[in-house]
Design a protein around this motif. Sequence first.
Motif, PDB file in Angstrom:
ATOM      1  N   TYR A 172      93.270 -47.695 -22.473  1.00 25.53           N
ATOM      2  CA  TYR A 172      92.172 -48.543 -22.931  1.00 25.53           C
ATOM      3  C   TYR A 172      91.191 -47.697 -23.733  1.00 25.53           C
ATOM      4  O   TYR A 172      91.278 -46.467 -23.745  1.00 25.53           O
ATOM      5  N   SER A 173      90.275 -48.367 -24.391  1.00 29.13           N
ATOM      6  CA  SER A 173      89.253 -47.677 -25.167  1.00 29.13           C
ATOM      7  C   SER A 173      87.925 -47.717 -24.409  1.00 29.13           C
ATOM      8  O   SER A 173      87.700 -48.588 -23.558  1.00 29.13           O
ATOM      9  N   MET A 174      87.047 -46.779 -24.738  1.00 28.30           N
ATOM     10  CA  MET A 174      85.742 -46.703 -24.067  1.00 28.30           C
ATOM     11  C   MET A 174      84.665 -46.337 -25.084  1.00 28.30           C
ATOM     12  O   MET A 174      84.910 -45.558 -26.002  1.00 28.30           O
ATOM     13  N   ARG A 175      83.483 -46.923 -24.908  1.00 24.11           N
ATOM     14  CA  ARG A 175      82.368 -46.574 -25.794  1.00 24.11           C
ATOM     15  C   ARG A 175      81.050 -46.719 -25.053  1.00 24.11           C
ATOM     16  O   ARG A 175      80.934 -47.533 -24.125  1.00 24.11           O
ATOM     17  N   HIS A 176      80.075 -45.921 -25.463  1.00 24.40           N
ATOM     18  CA  HIS A 176      78.734 -46.027 -24.928  1.00 24.40           C
ATOM     19  C   HIS A 176      77.953 -47.018 -25.781  1.00 24.40           C
ATOM     20  O   HIS A 176      77.993 -46.946 -27.016  1.00 24.40           O
ATOM     21  N   LEU A 177      77.251 -47.926 -25.143  1.00 22.86           N
ATOM     22  CA  LEU A 177      76.514 -48.952 -25.863  1.00 22.86           C
ATOM     23  C   LEU A 177      75.081 -48.500 -26.135  1.00 22.86           C
ATOM     24  O   LEU A 177      74.498 -47.754 -25.336  1.00 22.86           O
ATOM     25  N   PRO A 178      74.508 -48.939 -27.237  1.00 22.25           N
ATOM     26  CA  PRO A 178      73.106 -48.582 -27.530  1.00 22.25           C
ATOM     27  C   PRO A 178      72.165 -49.249 -26.535  1.00 22.25           C
ATOM     28  O   PRO A 178      72.334 -50.418 -26.192  1.00 22.25           O
ATOM     29  N   VAL A 179      71.190 -48.494 -26.076  1.00 18.38           N
ATOM     30  CA  VAL A 179      70.222 -48.994 -25.101  1.00 18.38           C
ATOM     31  C   VAL A 179      68.817 -48.670 -25.600  1.00 18.38           C
ATOM     32  O   VAL A 179      68.562 -47.550 -26.066  1.00 18.38           O
ATOM     33  N   GLY A 180      67.917 -49.624 -25.507  1.00 16.55           N
ATOM     34  CA  GLY A 180      66.547 -49.426 -25.973  1.00 16.55           C
ATOM     35  C   GLY A 180      65.748 -48.514 -25.061  1.00 16.55           C
ATOM     36  O   GLY A 180      66.231 -48.046 -24.027  1.00 16.55           O
ATOM     37  N   HIS A 181      64.505 -48.285 -25.439  1.00 14.86           N
ATOM     38  CA  HIS A 181      63.647 -47.356 -24.692  1.00 14.86           C
ATOM     39  C   HIS A 181      62.354 -48.015 -24.194  1.00 14.86           C
ATOM     40  O   HIS A 181      61.446 -47.312 -23.744  1.00 14.86           O
ATOM     41  N   ASP A 182      62.270 -49.323 -24.263  1.00 10.78           N
ATOM     42  CA  ASP A 182      61.042 -50.001 -23.860  1.00 10.78           C
ATOM     43  C   ASP A 182      60.763 -49.810 -22.376  1.00 10.78           C
ATOM     44  O   ASP A 182      61.690 -49.731 -21.551  1.00 10.78           O
ATOM     45  N   GLU A 183      59.477 -49.742 -22.025  1.00 10.49           N
ATOM     46  CA  GLU A 183      59.103 -49.755 -20.611  1.00 10.49           C
ATOM     47  C   GLU A 183      59.285 -51.180 -20.096  1.00 10.49           C
ATOM     48  O   GLU A 183      58.701 -52.119 -20.654  1.00 10.49           O
ATOM     49  N   PRO A 184      60.092 -51.393 -19.055  1.00 13.98           N
ATOM     50  CA  PRO A 184      60.360 -52.751 -18.576  1.00 13.98           C
ATOM     51  C   PRO A 184      59.096 -53.548 -18.257  1.00 13.98           C
ATOM     52  O   PRO A 184      59.001 -54.724 -18.625  1.00 13.98           O
ATOM     53  N   LEU A 185      58.124 -52.930 -17.589  1.00 11.19           N
ATOM     54  CA  LEU A 185      56.919 -53.658 -17.221  1.00 11.19           C
ATOM     55  C   LEU A 185      56.141 -54.091 -18.459  1.00 11.19           C
ATOM     56  O   LEU A 185      55.612 -55.206 -18.516  1.00 11.19           O
ATOM     57  N   ARG A 186      56.067 -53.222 -19.453  1.00  9.53           N
ATOM     58  CA  ARG A 186      55.365 -53.576 -20.684  1.00  9.53           C
ATOM     59  C   ARG A 186      56.050 -54.754 -21.370  1.00  9.53           C
ATOM     60  O   ARG A 186      55.393 -55.695 -21.823  1.00  9.53           O
ATOM     61  N   ALA A 187      57.390 -54.715 -21.441  1.00  9.14           N
ATOM     62  CA  ALA A 187      58.139 -55.812 -22.061  1.00  9.14           C
ATOM     63  C   ALA A 187      57.931 -57.109 -21.288  1.00  9.14           C
ATOM     64  O   ALA A 187      57.803 -58.194 -21.878  1.00  9.14           O
ATOM     65  N   GLU A 188      57.884 -57.006 -19.962  1.00 10.75           N
ATOM     66  CA  GLU A 188      57.681 -58.190 -19.136  1.00 10.75           C
ATOM     67  C   GLU A 188      56.305 -58.812 -19.371  1.00 10.75           C
ATOM     68  O   GLU A 188      56.181 -60.035 -19.555  1.00 10.75           O
ATOM     69  N   LEU A 189      55.276 -57.987 -19.392  1.00  9.62           N
ATOM     70  CA  LEU A 189      53.924 -58.507 -19.570  1.00  9.62           C
ATOM     71  C   LEU A 189      53.722 -59.069 -20.973  1.00  9.62           C
ATOM     72  O   LEU A 189      53.023 -60.071 -21.158  1.00  9.62           O
ATOM     73  N   ILE A 190      54.326 -58.455 -21.964  1.00  9.59           N
ATOM     74  CA  ILE A 190      54.265 -58.999 -23.325  1.00  9.59           C
ATOM     75  C   ILE A 190      54.931 -60.368 -23.365  1.00  9.59           C
ATOM     76  O   ILE A 190      54.421 -61.316 -23.983  1.00  9.59           O
ATOM     77  N   ALA A 191      56.081 -60.510 -22.699  1.00 12.17           N
ATOM     78  CA  ALA A 191      56.778 -61.798 -22.665  1.00 12.17           C
ATOM     79  C   ALA A 191      55.925 -62.867 -21.992  1.00 12.17           C
ATOM     80  O   ALA A 191      55.882 -64.024 -22.436  1.00 12.17           O
ATOM     81  N   PHE A 192      55.234 -62.484 -20.930  1.00 17.85           N
ATOM     82  CA  PHE A 192      54.363 -63.433 -20.236  1.00 17.85           C
ATOM     83  C   PHE A 192      53.238 -63.896 -21.148  1.00 17.85           C
ATOM     84  O   PHE A 192      52.973 -65.102 -21.280  1.00 17.85           O
ATOM     85  N   LEU A 193      52.583 -62.972 -21.794  1.00 20.47           N
ATOM     86  CA  LEU A 193      51.456 -63.332 -22.652  1.00 20.47           C
ATOM     87  C   LEU A 193      51.913 -64.136 -23.873  1.00 20.47           C
ATOM     88  O   LEU A 193      51.195 -65.020 -24.343  1.00 20.47           O
ATOM     89  N   GLN A 194      53.102 -63.852 -24.364  1.00 17.48           N
ATOM     90  CA  GLN A 194      53.647 -64.653 -25.463  1.00 17.48           C
ATOM     91  C   GLN A 194      53.882 -66.093 -25.012  1.00 17.48           C
ATOM     92  O   GLN A 194      53.622 -67.037 -25.770  1.00 17.48           O
ATOM     93  N   ALA A 195      54.378 -66.255 -23.789  1.00 18.32           N
ATOM     94  CA  ALA A 195      54.595 -67.600 -23.256  1.00 18.32           C
ATOM     95  C   ALA A 195      53.272 -68.335 -23.094  1.00 18.32           C
ATOM     96  O   ALA A 195      53.173 -69.543 -23.355  1.00 18.32           O
ATOM     97  N   VAL A 196      52.236 -67.607 -22.671  1.00 21.31           N
ATOM     98  CA  VAL A 196      50.912 -68.211 -22.532  1.00 21.31           C
ATOM     99  C   VAL A 196      50.396 -68.661 -23.897  1.00 21.31           C
ATOM    100  O   VAL A 196      49.897 -69.780 -24.060  1.00 21.31           O
ATOM    101  N   ARG A 197      50.534 -67.791 -24.891  1.00 22.73           N
ATOM    102  CA  ARG A 197      50.020 -68.108 -26.226  1.00 22.73           C
ATOM    103  C   ARG A 197      50.771 -69.269 -26.876  1.00 22.73           C
ATOM    104  O   ARG A 197      50.171 -70.114 -27.534  1.00 22.73           O
ATOM    105  N   SER A 198      52.080 -69.288 -26.710  1.00 19.59           N
ATOM    106  CA  SER A 198      52.898 -70.292 -27.398  1.00 19.59           C
ATOM    107  C   SER A 198      53.083 -71.564 -26.595  1.00 19.59           C
ATOM    108  O   SER A 198      53.398 -72.613 -27.158  1.00 19.59           O
ATOM    109  N   GLY A 199      52.886 -71.469 -25.279  1.00 18.75           N
ATOM    110  CA  GLY A 199      53.165 -72.616 -24.427  1.00 18.75           C
ATOM    111  C   GLY A 199      54.644 -72.804 -24.191  1.00 18.75           C
ATOM    112  O   GLY A 199      55.073 -73.819 -23.644  1.00 18.75           O
ATOM    113  N   GLY A 200      55.460 -71.815 -24.597  1.00 18.84           N
ATOM    114  CA  GLY A 200      56.903 -71.917 -24.419  1.00 18.84           C
ATOM    115  C   GLY A 200      57.331 -71.614 -22.995  1.00 18.84           C
ATOM    116  O   GLY A 200      56.530 -71.237 -22.140  1.00 18.84           O
TER     117      GLY A 200
END
Length: 339
Positions: free
Chosen positions: A270-298
């Motif tokens: 079989y073949s194998m490869r390493h996948l690209p992974v981001g570097h964002d801080e999970p908590l920061r991404a989570e809080l940004i998503a929350f505030l975006q939902a608040v702003r958009s009402g989504g």
Amino acid sequence: MSSRGTASEMKIAAKRGLRVGVVGAGVMGTNHARVLAGLPDTSLVGVVDPLPAHRSRATDLTNCRTFAGLDELVAEGVDAVTIAAPTHMHHEIALACINKKIHVLVEKPIASTVEEGREIVAAAEAAGVTLMVGHVERFNPAVAAIKQAISGEDILSIGITRVGPFPPRMSNVGVVIDLAVHDIDLIRWFTESDIVEVQPQLSSAVAEREDIALLQFRTASGVLAHINTNWLTPFKARNVTVATRGKYVMGDLLTRQVTECFGFKPDGSYSMRHLPVGHDEPLRAELIAFLQAVRSGGTPAVSGDEGVASLEIATRCLETSAKPAAAATARKGPRRVAG
């Protein structure tokens, strides 16, 4: 100030930026405050905690105001709050904020009981405010890479290991609510299917509540999954494996390395490869998503209903399994902690 609010309210709030507060200044709450203090178009109004030592730590880290009680924070005017208080306080605090039309992110688990969680969800819907549950592991870049890798695949099985040493701060819950609820949420999110069968094995070696859990599940879509979690391992490990008909994905959530095996041949190669992974801080991404939902009402990234569903499965694991104490009686005594 959500989709359920008026357009003018949303425009005014967007122009002045969101005023946000944090309830709870323990380890997680202090991190909430740190991240919120650095977000654009966001004003950290203050942090609430009844303990002076916790308030001092929050002030030292973020230079923000602190309050001993929730009413003091609300009086300053806030659009949204994040709740990082002890779990048994989530219900009371969330309802108090929702009743004042304040948008809420509540840390996992959403509440102490499924009934309390449902009450929070119902109150938020009735008040027309955004409610999000803090299942931060969804925002781990390694988890996101795994989710993308298995998108559209026929998932067969999922295995998750989440182990580590006993946390001195933990006192009122065991590993199922503290740790496994993360992975119950991931299983539901990866498969986009409800868990319909639960087969838990729990035991208590050191703590009064369960500190070892081997949990097996079957989803409505037929996926088999298991979680291995404990507070007995001297080091932290967070690993996920997903087997599909076309590939095998392995992820280390701590080192954020994700590997994909694919192209299986009859000769076993079989073949194998390493996948690209981001570097964002999970908590920061989570809080940004929350505030975006608040702003958009989504719809928030992790809805109240999803938080309740994961808590319900975790509760079923505790209710279905034999009591840990019954297993403990077969031993001469609790395991001693070295050191």
